[in-house]
Every structure is written in C-alpha cells, then in structure tokens.
Write an enzyme that holds these catalytic residues in place. Structure first.
Site, PDB file in Angstrom:
ATOM      1  N   ARG A  66      79.530 -22.124   6.636  1.00  0.00           N
ATOM      2  CA  ARG A  66      79.929 -20.139   6.002  1.00  0.00           C
ATOM      3  C   ARG A  66      79.047 -20.399   4.416  1.00  0.00           C
ATOM      4  O   ARG A  66      78.374 -21.449   4.200  1.00  0.00           O
ATOM      5  CB  ARG A  66      81.149 -20.274   5.530  1.00  0.00           C
ATOM      6  CG  ARG A  66      81.831 -21.252   4.891  1.00  0.00           C
ATOM      7  CD  ARG A  66      82.865 -20.271   4.223  1.00  0.00           C
ATOM      8  NE  ARG A  66      83.323 -21.899   3.714  1.00  0.00           N
ATOM      9  CZ  ARG A  66      82.935 -22.226   2.273  1.00  0.00           C
ATOM     10  NH1 ARG A  66      81.674 -21.736   1.480  1.00  0.00           N
ATOM     11  NH2 ARG A  66      83.960 -22.954   1.803  1.00  0.00           N
ATOM     12  N   GLY A  67      78.662 -19.398   4.334  1.00  0.00           N
ATOM     13  CA  GLY A  67      77.184 -19.547   2.713  1.00  0.00           C
ATOM     14  C   GLY A  67      78.593 -20.189   1.827  1.00  0.00           C
ATOM     15  O   GLY A  67      79.852 -19.696   1.569  1.00  0.00           O
ATOM     16  N   GLY A  68      77.932 -20.099   0.290  1.00  0.00           N
ATOM     17  CA  GLY A  68      78.930 -20.369  -0.561  1.00  0.00           C
ATOM     18  C   GLY A  68      79.137 -21.793  -0.912  1.00  0.00           C
ATOM     19  O   GLY A  68      78.533 -22.680  -0.183  1.00  0.00           O
ATOM     20  N   GLY A 135      83.552 -15.870   1.558  1.00  0.00           N
ATOM     21  CA  GLY A 135      82.315 -16.451   2.160  1.00  0.00           C
ATOM     22  C   GLY A 135      82.008 -16.061   3.628  1.00  0.00           C
ATOM     23  O   GLY A 135      82.886 -16.241   4.216  1.00  0.00           O
ATOM     24  N   GLY A 146      84.805 -15.330   6.889  1.00  0.00           N
ATOM     25  CA  GLY A 146      85.925 -14.264   5.974  1.00  0.00           C
ATOM     26  C   GLY A 146      85.910 -14.693   4.296  1.00  0.00           C
ATOM     27  O   GLY A 146      85.336 -14.187   2.904  1.00  0.00           O
ATOM     28  N   ILE A 147      87.648 -13.974   3.493  1.00  0.00           N
ATOM     29  CA  ILE A 147      88.229 -13.900   2.779  1.00  0.00           C
ATOM     30  C   ILE A 147      89.346 -15.043   2.613  1.00  0.00           C
ATOM     31  O   ILE A 147      89.962 -15.408   3.611  1.00  0.00           O
ATOM     32  CB  ILE A 147      88.657 -12.731   2.313  1.00  0.00           C
ATOM     33  CG1 ILE A 147      89.458 -12.170   3.280  1.00  0.00           C
ATOM     34  CG2 ILE A 147      87.428 -11.353   2.589  1.00  0.00           C
ATOM     35  CD1 ILE A 147      91.374 -12.506   2.723  1.00  0.00           C
ATOM     36  N   CYS A 164      83.987 -23.423  -5.805  1.00  0.00           N
ATOM     37  CA  CYS A 164      82.988 -22.293  -5.344  1.00  0.00           C
ATOM     38  C   CYS A 164      81.441 -22.880  -6.225  1.00  0.00           C
ATOM     39  O   CYS A 164      80.626 -21.759  -6.463  1.00  0.00           O
ATOM     40  CB  CYS A 164      83.149 -20.569  -5.779  1.00  0.00           C
ATOM     41  SG  CYS A 164      84.641 -20.238  -4.650  1.00  0.00           S
TER      42      CYS A 164
END
EC number: 2.3.1.181
Length: 199
Positions: A66-68, A135, A146-147, A164
């Site tokens: 995922r991103g982040g 993310g 998702g969240i 993060c």
C-alpha cells in the site's frame, strides 16, 4: 457495491485475498467494501523507512504494497478495504482519498467528535492527534487497501513506531470521547456514509 463483514482476520491472509480479487476482476466485476479488524500487526507502506519502527517488541511487521509509511492495526480498530474500479467510476486517486476523508469526518461528526484533515498528511485528525489512517494501492485502475479508524483499542503499540512516518505523532480514538462505543455500531454508520458517496 457488495459489503462484506469479515470479523477479525490475519493481515497477510486478507492482503493476499485483496491481491487475488484485484488480479482476477474485470470490467463487469462489482466493487466491494470489506469491513474487519486485524490481529496485532505493524504494516510498512511502500514509502516506509525501517527507522520509523522504533520498538516492535513481539508484534509482527509486514512489508505491504500500500501507499504510505508504517502503521499499526489491532483489535478495536475498524478497517475498511475499498476494492473499487476507479477508472470505471472516472475517479482519480486523490479524489478517492478526499472522499474517504469526508466519510470518516461525517462518521466522527455523527458522534460529535470534531475532526479535520491536514495538508500533506492524509488521514483524519482530532486537533493534532490522528484518529484515522488511509493507505491505498492502485493496480490496473482498481484500488485495494483502504482506511483504519481507531474506535476502542489499545493504542500503546503506536508508541513503538513513528505513525505514518511522523516522529512523536500522537494517536487518539473514539472511545476517548465515548467510553462505551461499540465498533459494530461505528461500522454501520461508516457503511451508511460510504454508500452516500459510492453506490
């Protein structure tokens, strides 16, 4: 939009299922929203740096796609994975993130928790403290991940990381404002607001 309530699940198992779902879906596949909790785990995003994991103790660390940056998942945290064909919906990823932030703020406002967003730091905050993380990964125009919304959980594992990627980022949760809050109820409100944005 198909909604699945999955209970409490191992992170790696669900991650593999998300990748598999995304790999085999086609232009006619329904979008899905997966609601669940995870057993304790730290997940590193694609931009994650090892130095942001300070003291993991016995909690497993998973390098995710995922991103982040790094975050923590555990029981009492509402996780919602968004498996969505954003190309079909003519949505950009930034627009999707903004809509997810709006949904989270609406859920928190329902409980009279004053929430906000911060420029350059995706997620949702109460004052300076973070209450929800976002993310995502996009593959062939489709999202997964998702969240994560802190509802009523043990926040102490966040002390073992720079959440993060932000040193000394303080975390908060809904139970600080409503001690008897139930994750199942919050999940229902999340779905309600989610479906106002995404049919």
């Amino acid at each position: 939009m198909i909604i699945h309530n999955l209970g409490i699940k191992d992170y790696t198992e669900i991650w593999e299922q998300m990748k598999e779902f995304t790999a085999v879906r086609d232009s006619n596949s329904y979008d899905e929203l997966w609601l669940l909790e995870h057993y304790p785990v730290y997940t590193q995003g694609q931009a994650g740096k090892p130095e942001h994991v300070l003291n993991p103790n016995s909690i497993k660390i998973v390098q995710s796609d995922r991103g982040g940056q790094v975050t923590y998942h555990g029981p009492g945290q509402l996780v919602a994975y968004v498996l969505m064909d954003i190309r079909r919906r003519n949505l950009g990823i930034r627009t999707l993130v903004a809509k997810l932030e709006e949904i989270l703020i609406s859920v928190l406002e329902h409980y009279r928790i004053p929430a906000n967003i911060r420029s350059g730091a995706p997620g949702v905050y109460v004052g300076e403290k973070k209450i929800a993380s976002i993310g995502l990964r996009v593959k062939n125009g489709c999202t997964y991940h998702g969240i994560a919304l802190n509802v009523n959980m043990d926040l102490s594992p966040f002390l073992g990381i720079n959440p993060c990627g932000f040193a000394k980022m303080e975390m908060t949760q809904m139970s600080h404002f409503h001690p008897n809050i139930q994750l199942e109820e919050v999940s229902q409100h999340f779905v309600q607001y989610f479906l106002t944005q995404f049919k």
